[in-house]
Write an enzyme that holds these catalytic residues in place. Structure first.
Site, short mmCIF file in Angstrom:
data_model
loop_
_atom_site.label_atom_id
_atom_site.label_comp_id
_atom_site.label_asym_id
_atom_site.label_seq_id
_atom_site.Cartn_x
_atom_site.Cartn_y
_atom_site.Cartn_z
N ASP A 36 10.89 36.36 -13.37
CA ASP A 36 10.66 35.96 -11.98
C ASP A 36 9.35 35.20 -11.87
OD1 ASP A 36 12.85 37.09 -10.42
OD2 ASP A 36 12.12 39.03 -11.13
N MET A 68 10.93 30.86 -8.34
CA MET A 68 10.69 30.96 -6.90
C MET A 68 9.44 30.15 -6.62
SD MET A 68 11.64 34.96 -6.55
CE MET A 68 11.51 35.18 -8.32
N MET A 137 20.62 36.05 -3.67
CA MET A 137 19.51 37.00 -3.46
C MET A 137 19.96 38.07 -2.46
SD MET A 137 17.06 36.30 -5.45
CE MET A 137 15.98 37.59 -4.83
N ASP A 171 20.69 39.58 -7.25
CA ASP A 171 19.32 39.98 -7.55
C ASP A 171 18.68 40.64 -6.34
OD1 ASP A 171 16.71 40.11 -8.44
OD2 ASP A 171 16.42 37.95 -8.62
C1 DX5 Z 1 12.57 39.46 -6.27
C2 DX5 Z 1 12.96 39.16 -7.69
C3 DX5 Z 1 13.79 40.19 -8.32
C4 DX5 Z 1 13.15 41.55 -8.44
C5 DX5 Z 1 14.23 42.57 -8.48
O1 DX5 Z 1 12.04 38.34 -5.69
O2 DX5 Z 1 13.70 37.96 -7.74
O3 DX5 Z 1 14.28 39.76 -9.59
O4 DX5 Z 1 12.33 41.68 -9.56
O5 DX5 Z 1 13.66 43.83 -8.44
P1 DX5 Z 1 14.49 45.12 -8.00
O6 DX5 Z 1 15.66 45.24 -8.94
O7 DX5 Z 1 13.49 46.21 -8.15
O8 DX5 Z 1 14.95 44.91 -6.59
ZN ZN Z 2 14.72 37.39 -9.67
#
Ligand code: DX5
Ligand code: ZN
Length: 214
Positions: A36, A68, A137, A171
């Site tokens: 990430d 991101m 997402m 995700d």
């Molecule tokens: C959030 C990230 C995710 C995050 C997921 O912006 O893109 O990949 O790390 O974490 P969990 O599984 O804890 O929701």
């Molecule tokens: Zn992610």
């Protein structure tokens, strides 16, 4: 038997022991390492960037890089050179979606396109046939450990219906308690950060995520 890929997010790993934690998920059967990358602009958080991704590439698992960041096209080539197998960028982060897709392809990585929870899946229709993976997402991007947004299930179903041949990755807020629902809705790749790294039995958690459809 449906094949489900699991891509643990190292955002929830112990950064002081990143090699140990990456090897832990590798030995526990993870298919990818989900990286990430956050810039503090597209999302209100900063995580890690190129040098960390390059170091993690030495672990030997393919890297699923989730950008991101604003202007992702400016960084695609360097993330592929750093070892990304999949480069996923956000539809909302660039004016030049086609150009970014083309660039990822030219660099030799798989193309992923992601949408925030409030972005309709239909906005990806103009790019049908151009990408390998659609990342839905299921939390607002920026932080690990948030709760799965229930309206994501309908979006996953729409994504599967509109894009039957692509990998549908989901995700945010995924764990053993809801993986089956997410896969039944149409996902075939699951990201899990806290569910994996907070587990007392990482191999069992990853196996349960992979086998949740059966
Ligand atoms: C959030 C990230 C995710 C995050 C997921 O912006 O893109 O990949 O790390 O974490 P969990 O599984 O804890 O929701
Ligand atoms: Zn992610």
């Amino acid at each position: 038997m449906q094949k489900v890929l699991v891509s643990p997010s190292i955002l929830s790993a112990d950064f002081a022991n990143l090699e140990r934690d990456c090897n832990l998920i590798k030995n526990a059967g993870a298919d990818y390492i989900h990286c990430d990358v956050m810039d503090g602009l597209f999302v209100p958080n900063i995580s890690f960037g190129l040098p960390v991704v390059e170091s993690i590439s030495k672990i030997g698992l393919p890297l699923d890089v989730h950008l991101m960041i604003v202007h992702p096209q400016n960084y695609v080539q360097r993330f592929v050179e750093a070892g990304a197998s999949i480069v996923t960028f956000h539809l909302e982060a660039t004016e030049d979606v086609r150009g970014t897709i083309e660039l990822i392809k030219q660099c030799g990585a798989k193309v992923g396109v992601s949408i925030r929870p409030n972005t309709p899946v239909e906005l990806l229709l103009p790019y049908k046939g151009m990408f390998d993976l659609l990342l839905v997402m299921s939390v607002e991007p920026g932080f690990g450990g948030q709760s799965f947004l229930p309206h994501s299930l309908q979006k996953i179903a729409t994504a599967r219906q509109l894009f039957p041949d692509v990998i549908i990755e989901v995700d945010g807020g995924i764990g053993e308690q809801n993986a089956k629902q997410v896969v039944d809705a149409g996902a075939n790749m699951l990201v899990a950060g806290s569910a994996v790294f907070k587990s007392s039995n990482v191999a069992k958690t990853i196996a349960n995520l992979k086998n949740c459809a059966n």
